[in-house]
Design an enzyme around this catalytic site. Structure first.
Site, PDB file in Angstrom:
ATOM      1  N   ASP A  70       0.807  -1.223   0.000  1.00 29.84           N
ATOM      2  CA  ASP A  70       0.000   0.000   0.000  1.00 29.84           C
ATOM      3  C   ASP A  70       0.839   1.272   0.000  1.00 29.84           C
ATOM      4  O   ASP A  70       2.057   1.225   0.176  1.00 29.84           O
ATOM      5  CB  ASP A  70      -0.971  -0.018   1.196  1.00 29.84           C
ATOM      6  CG  ASP A  70      -0.284  -0.401   2.506  1.00 29.84           C
ATOM      7  OD1 ASP A  70       0.954  -0.432   2.551  1.00 29.84           O
ATOM      8  OD2 ASP A  70      -1.002  -0.660   3.485  1.00 29.84           O
ATOM      9  N   ASP A 139      -7.981  -2.580  13.974  1.00 34.20           N
ATOM     10  CA  ASP A 139      -9.349  -2.912  13.544  1.00 34.20           C
ATOM     11  C   ASP A 139      -9.366  -4.128  12.622  1.00 34.20           C
ATOM     12  O   ASP A 139     -10.390  -4.444  12.030  1.00 34.20           O
ATOM     13  CB  ASP A 139     -10.003  -1.706  12.854  1.00 34.20           C
ATOM     14  CG  ASP A 139      -9.206  -1.220  11.646  1.00 34.20           C
ATOM     15  OD1 ASP A 139      -8.162  -1.837  11.315  1.00 34.20           O
ATOM     16  OD2 ASP A 139      -9.627  -0.221  11.030  1.00 34.20           O
ATOM     17  N   HIS A 141      -7.396  -4.462   9.880  1.00 33.40           N
ATOM     18  CA  HIS A 141      -7.071  -4.210   8.475  1.00 33.40           C
ATOM     19  C   HIS A 141      -5.761  -4.882   8.074  1.00 33.40           C
ATOM     20  O   HIS A 141      -4.851  -5.035   8.887  1.00 33.40           O
ATOM     21  CB  HIS A 141      -7.094  -2.715   8.129  1.00 33.40           C
ATOM     22  CG  HIS A 141      -6.001  -1.871   8.689  1.00 33.40           C
ATOM     23  ND1 HIS A 141      -6.217  -0.910   9.644  1.00 33.40           N
ATOM     24  CD2 HIS A 141      -4.683  -1.809   8.418  1.00 33.40           C
ATOM     25  CE1 HIS A 141      -5.082  -0.291   9.931  1.00 33.40           C
ATOM     26  NE2 HIS A 141      -4.123  -0.826   9.196  1.00 33.40           N
ATOM     27  N   GLU A 146      -9.763  -1.748   5.052  1.00 33.46           N
ATOM     28  CA  GLU A 146     -10.454  -1.450   6.310  1.00 33.46           C
ATOM     29  C   GLU A 146     -11.720  -2.305   6.445  1.00 33.46           C
ATOM     30  O   GLU A 146     -12.207  -2.864   5.460  1.00 33.46           O
ATOM     31  CB  GLU A 146     -10.847   0.037   6.331  1.00 33.46           C
ATOM     32  CG  GLU A 146      -9.657   1.007   6.277  1.00 33.46           C
ATOM     33  CD  GLU A 146      -8.982   1.191   7.634  1.00 33.46           C
ATOM     34  OE1 GLU A 146      -9.079   0.310   8.506  1.00 33.46           O
ATOM     35  OE2 GLU A 146      -8.340   2.243   7.811  1.00 33.46           O
TER      36      GLU A 146
HETATM   37  C1  GLP Z   1      -0.555   0.379   8.514  1.00 32.19           C
HETATM   38  C2  GLP Z   1      -0.194  -0.475   7.302  1.00 32.19           C
HETATM   39  C3  GLP Z   1      -0.444  -1.949   7.570  1.00 32.19           C
HETATM   40  C4  GLP Z   1       0.150  -2.350   8.912  1.00 32.19           C
HETATM   41  C5  GLP Z   1      -0.500  -1.527  10.005  1.00 32.19           C
HETATM   42  C6  GLP Z   1      -0.025  -1.898  11.390  1.00 32.19           C
HETATM   43  O1  GLP Z   1      -1.894   0.692   8.547  1.00 32.19           O
HETATM   44  N1  GLP Z   1      -0.922  -0.076   6.150  1.00 32.19           N
HETATM   45  O2  GLP Z   1       0.111  -2.727   6.521  1.00 32.19           O
HETATM   46  O3  GLP Z   1      -0.030  -3.726   9.142  1.00 32.19           O
HETATM   47  O4  GLP Z   1      -0.193  -0.161   9.757  1.00 32.19           O
HETATM   48  O5  GLP Z   1       1.178  -1.252  11.687  1.00 32.19           O
HETATM   49  P1  GLP Z   1       2.052  -1.556  12.959  1.00 32.19           P
HETATM   50  O6  GLP Z   1       2.844  -2.775  12.634  1.00 32.19           O
HETATM   51  O7  GLP Z   1       2.932  -0.343  13.087  1.00 32.19           O
HETATM   52  O8  GLP Z   1       1.142  -1.748  14.112  1.00 32.19           O
END
Ligand code: GLP
Length: 243
Positions: A70, A139, A141, A146
């Site tokens: 992404d 959440d 995702h 989402e």
């Molecule tokens: C972002 C990314 C996700 C990732 C999420 C959790 O939203 N788009 O790919 O899994 O953050 O991030 P973290 O590992 O910092 O909790």
């Protein structure tokens, strides 16, 4: 749980090392493999380990191709908070991967629909993703898919939830600077990968781990769809396995 094997380790560093073992094995078996990569704090111990093993001559990225999940809409590749920049700083700049073999959705695409179709086409032209890395949002995702009423099939644009913007604001000067929208591979794109490795660490992820993997599959918890994939390795630390 179905095709999901769950491995619980002591610390996030242990999670990173075991994930690195899986990547090392994949690249040894297929030197020109296609990796799906993720951003966020969770994969950082893995990326540090991959850099160290590349420097030690254990992993050769010279033929590896990568597709990131992404990117924020409107952020240039060199924007300090763009996911392209994150990948350069935390992985690509430190390993022997060819720059042209790394792909991240273009946050500045003039024609997003054409960019989405092109991204899917390129993944297909490479033979599909061999090993997809995932983290998870609070959440549920994956990528930036989402919670919703259906599982998006292909690369597309999304409006970020207030909770996701709040969680990601730590990387920006203020909440106002967090983009409202993003581009992400679809849940279908992710599910088409041959193997999936999802990393979950920290007590704050214990609740969503339980909802994603020990409760019914629902698009309200996008990661729960992974229960339908035939080859998922969930590696978590004790804190995240708390529930
Ligand atoms: C972002 C990314 C996700 C990732 C999420 C959790 O939203 N788009 O790919 O899994 O953050 O991030 P973290 O590992 O910092 O909790």
């Amino acid at each position: 749980m179905s095709g999901v094997r769950m491995i619980v380790l002591d610390t996030p560093e242990d999670v990173g090392r075991l994930a690195a073992d899986l990547f090392e094995m994949e690249i040894a078996a297929r030197p020109a493999c296609v990796l799906g990569l993720a951003t966020g704090s969770t994969p950082l111990p893995l990326y540090r380990e991959l850099v160290a093993r590349n420097k030690a001559g254990r992993i050769d990225f010279s033929r590896v191709r990568t597709f990131n999940l992404d990117e924020y809409e409107g952020l240039a590749p060199d924007h300090p908070q763009s996911y392209r920049r994150f990948m350069q700083e935390n992985l690509f700049d430190h390993i022997n991967i060819r720059p042209e073999n790394t792909r991240v959705p273009d946050g500045l695409a003039a024609d997003p629909e054409a960019m989405f179709a092109g991204y899917e086409r390129e993944i297909g032209a490479c033979g599909g993703i061999d090993l997809q890395l995932l983290g998870i949002g609070h959440d549920g995702h994956i990528g930036f898919n989402e919670p919703g009423d259906f599982f998006p099939p292909c690369t597309h644009d999304v409006t970020l939830t207030a909770q996701t913007r709040e969680a990601n604001k730590r990387f920006f000067a203020s909440l106002d600077e967090v983009p409202l929208r993003a581009y992400t591979m679809g849940v279908g794109t992710v599910m088409a990968a041959r193997k999936i490795v999802i990393l979950i660490t920290g007590a704050d992820k214990a609740d969503i781990l339980q909802r994603a993997f020990f409760a019914p599959v629902t698009p309200q918890v996008p990661a729960s769809v992974l229960q339908f994939h035939h080859d998922v390795t969930l590696i978590c630390d004790r804190a995240a396995a708390g529930r």
